[in-house]
Scaffold this motif. Structure first.
Motif, PDB file in Angstrom:
ATOM      1  N   VAL A 158       0.831  -1.204   0.000  1.00 19.43           N
ATOM      2  CA  VAL A 158       0.000   0.000   0.000  1.00 19.43           C
ATOM      3  C   VAL A 158       0.863   1.251   0.000  1.00 19.43           C
ATOM      4  N   ILE A 159       1.952   1.237   0.758  1.00 22.01           N
ATOM      5  CA  ILE A 159       2.850   2.390   0.811  1.00 22.01           C
ATOM      6  C   ILE A 159       3.506   2.628  -0.548  1.00 22.01           C
ATOM      7  N   PRO A 165      -2.190  13.546  -0.906  1.00 21.69           N
ATOM      8  CA  PRO A 165      -1.400  12.322  -1.088  1.00 21.69           C
ATOM      9  C   PRO A 165      -0.275  12.172  -0.073  1.00 21.69           C
ATOM     10  N   SER A 166       0.442  13.239   0.214  1.00 22.02           N
ATOM     11  CA  SER A 166       1.536  13.131   1.175  1.00 22.02           C
ATOM     12  C   SER A 166       1.010  12.944   2.588  1.00 22.02           C
ATOM     13  N   GLY A 167      -0.146  13.510   2.898  1.00 20.92           N
ATOM     14  CA  GLY A 167      -0.750  13.282   4.215  1.00 20.92           C
ATOM     15  C   GLY A 167      -1.193  11.848   4.388  1.00 20.92           C
ATOM     16  N   LEU A 174       2.506   5.561   6.993  1.00 17.30           N
ATOM     17  CA  LEU A 174       3.831   5.322   7.579  1.00 17.30           C
ATOM     18  C   LEU A 174       3.801   5.388   9.098  1.00 17.30           C
ATOM     19  N   LEU A 175       3.002   6.282   9.657  1.00 14.65           N
ATOM     20  CA  LEU A 175       2.882   6.373  11.106  1.00 14.65           C
ATOM     21  C   LEU A 175       2.248   5.114  11.686  1.00 14.65           C
ATOM     22  N   VAL A 176       1.208   4.618  11.054  1.00 11.20           N
ATOM     23  CA  VAL A 176       0.566   3.378  11.511  1.00 11.20           C
ATOM     24  C   VAL A 176       1.550   2.219  11.418  1.00 11.20           C
ATOM     25  N   MET A 187       2.980  -0.006  14.567  1.00 11.77           N
ATOM     26  CA  MET A 187       2.853  -1.461  14.570  1.00 11.77           C
ATOM     27  C   MET A 187       4.222  -2.131  14.700  1.00 11.77           C
ATOM     28  N   PHE A 188       5.224  -1.585  14.041  1.00 15.36           N
ATOM     29  CA  PHE A 188       6.573  -2.141  14.119  1.00 15.36           C
ATOM     30  C   PHE A 188       7.140  -2.003  15.522  1.00 15.36           C
ATOM     31  N   VAL A 189       6.955  -0.850  16.143  1.00 19.00           N
ATOM     32  CA  VAL A 189       7.490  -0.634  17.492  1.00 19.00           C
ATOM     33  C   VAL A 189       6.780  -1.512  18.504  1.00 19.00           C
ATOM     34  N   LEU A 190       5.462  -1.642  18.390  1.00 21.53           N
ATOM     35  CA  LEU A 190       4.739  -2.487  19.329  1.00 21.53           C
ATOM     36  C   LEU A 190       5.066  -3.957  19.148  1.00 21.53           C
TER      37      LEU A 190
END
Length: 51
Positions: free
Chosen positions: A9-10, A31-33, A39-41, A45-48
């Motif tokens: 998706v990214i 689009p950039s938002g 990317l924030l989601v 998810m990666f950190v958790l």
């Protein structure tokens, strides 16, 4: 599995955000938002997952 879907998706969002069409100058920051939100989601998810 979910990380692969988010990565696809990214990549698609990055490709879609390129201003190569004549009508894309009316999109503004949307689009950039969208890419930033995805990317924030993904980062959360990666950190958790690491914790």
């Amino acid at each position: 599995m979910l990380y692969t879907i988010l990565l696809v998706v990214i990549v698609l969002a990055l490709f879609g955000a390129l201003p190569i069409h004549s009508f894309s100058n009316q999109w503004g920051y949307m689009p950039s938002g969208l890419i930033g939100t995805i990317l924030l989601v993904w980062l959360v998810m990666f950190v958790l997952r690491q914790a």
